[in-house]
Design a protein around this motif. Structure first.
Motif, mmCIF file in Angstrom:
data_model
loop_
_atom_site.group_PDB
_atom_site.id
_atom_site.type_symbol
_atom_site.label_atom_id
_atom_site.label_comp_id
_atom_site.label_asym_id
_atom_site.label_seq_id
_atom_site.Cartn_x
_atom_site.Cartn_y
_atom_site.Cartn_z
ATOM 1 N N ARG A 1 0.818 -1.219 0.000
ATOM 2 C CA ARG A 1 0.000 0.000 0.000
ATOM 3 C C ARG A 1 0.851 1.270 0.000
ATOM 4 O O ARG A 1 0.325 2.376 -0.031
ATOM 5 N N GLY A 2 2.172 1.115 0.028
ATOM 6 C CA GLY A 2 3.052 2.267 -0.126
ATOM 7 C C GLY A 2 3.566 2.886 1.158
ATOM 8 O O GLY A 2 4.112 3.990 1.123
ATOM 9 N N ASP A 3 3.406 2.200 2.294
ATOM 10 C CA ASP A 3 3.950 2.745 3.538
ATOM 11 C C ASP A 3 5.469 2.919 3.448
ATOM 12 O O ASP A 3 6.022 3.848 4.032
ATOM 13 N N TRP A 4 6.120 2.002 2.735
ATOM 14 C CA TRP A 4 7.566 2.060 2.527
ATOM 15 C C TRP A 4 7.842 1.845 1.054
ATOM 16 O O TRP A 4 7.451 0.850 0.473
ATOM 17 N N ALA A 5 8.536 2.777 0.441
ATOM 18 C CA ALA A 5 8.847 2.706 -0.985
ATOM 19 C C ALA A 5 10.066 1.823 -1.229
ATOM 20 O O ALA A 5 10.882 1.596 -0.329
ATOM 21 N N ALA A 6 10.193 1.351 -2.456
ATOM 22 C CA ALA A 6 11.341 0.540 -2.852
ATOM 23 C C ALA A 6 12.633 1.302 -2.570
ATOM 24 O O ALA A 6 12.730 2.499 -2.830
ATOM 25 N N GLY A 7 13.591 0.596 -2.002
ATOM 26 C CA GLY A 7 14.884 1.193 -1.676
ATOM 27 C C GLY A 7 14.918 1.943 -0.361
ATOM 28 O O GLY A 7 15.974 2.403 0.064
ATOM 29 N N ARG A 8 13.778 2.072 0.301
ATOM 30 C CA ARG A 8 13.697 2.806 1.570
ATOM 31 C C ARG A 8 13.684 1.849 2.747
ATOM 32 O O ARG A 8 13.202 0.732 2.651
ATOM 33 N N ALA A 9 14.150 2.330 3.881
ATOM 34 C CA ALA A 9 14.159 1.535 5.107
ATOM 35 C C ALA A 9 12.745 1.404 5.668
ATOM 36 O O ALA A 9 11.953 2.331 5.570
ATOM 37 N N ILE A 10 12.465 0.242 6.230
ATOM 38 C CA ILE A 10 11.206 0.050 6.948
ATOM 39 C C ILE A 10 11.448 0.400 8.410
ATOM 40 O O ILE A 10 12.553 0.780 8.793
ATOM 41 N N ALA A 11 10.445 0.261 9.225
ATOM 42 C CA ALA A 11 10.589 0.506 10.665
ATOM 43 C C ALA A 11 11.665 -0.420 11.227
ATOM 44 O O ALA A 11 11.855 -1.537 10.740
ATOM 45 N N SER A 12 12.340 0.040 12.262
ATOM 46 C CA SER A 12 13.395 -0.774 12.874
ATOM 47 C C SER A 12 12.797 -1.991 13.583
ATOM 48 O O SER A 12 11.603 -2.026 13.892
ATOM 49 N N GLU A 13 13.643 -2.967 13.848
ATOM 50 C CA GLU A 13 13.188 -4.150 14.577
ATOM 51 C C GLU A 13 12.580 -3.745 15.918
ATOM 52 O O GLU A 13 11.526 -4.253 16.306
ATOM 53 N N ASN A 14 13.227 -2.828 16.614
ATOM 54 C CA ASN A 14 12.711 -2.390 17.915
ATOM 55 C C ASN A 14 11.346 -1.712 17.783
ATOM 56 O O ASN A 14 10.467 -1.905 18.623
#
Length: 83
Positions: free
Chosen positions: A29-42
């Motif tokens: 749905r686009g929360d994170w774009a290609a090549g971009r970091a997602i939320a950290s593990e923590n």
């Protein structure tokens, strides 16, 4: 699985697989774009109330599927061509 779902400990699907489906939906749905970091593990641990090992297992599953990749010391990133 809905992108805003919560983990259901009573569901037949294991928590790490539920999380993987949630993260896959968030990427779609686009929360994170290609090549971009997602939320950290923590951040994911706190957001979904899971053990870090469970979160990591979900991330590794998505990496094995080519959806994510990891950069040591930097975090998890969305692949250029998420599946």
């Amino acid at each position: 699985m809905d992108a805003d779902s919560v983990i259901d400990s009573g569901a037949p699907l294991t928590p790490y697989r539920q999380l993987a489906e949630i993260l896959r939906a968030r990427i779609a749905r686009g929360d994170w774009a290609a090549g971009r970091a997602i939320a950290s593990e923590n951040q994911l641990v706190q957001e979904y109330g899971l053990a870090r090992s469970t979160v990591r297992r979900a991330l590794i599953l998505l990496a094995d599927e080519g959806v994510l990749f990891v950069v040591p010391q930097r975090g998890w990133f969305v692949s250029d061509t998420p599946k």
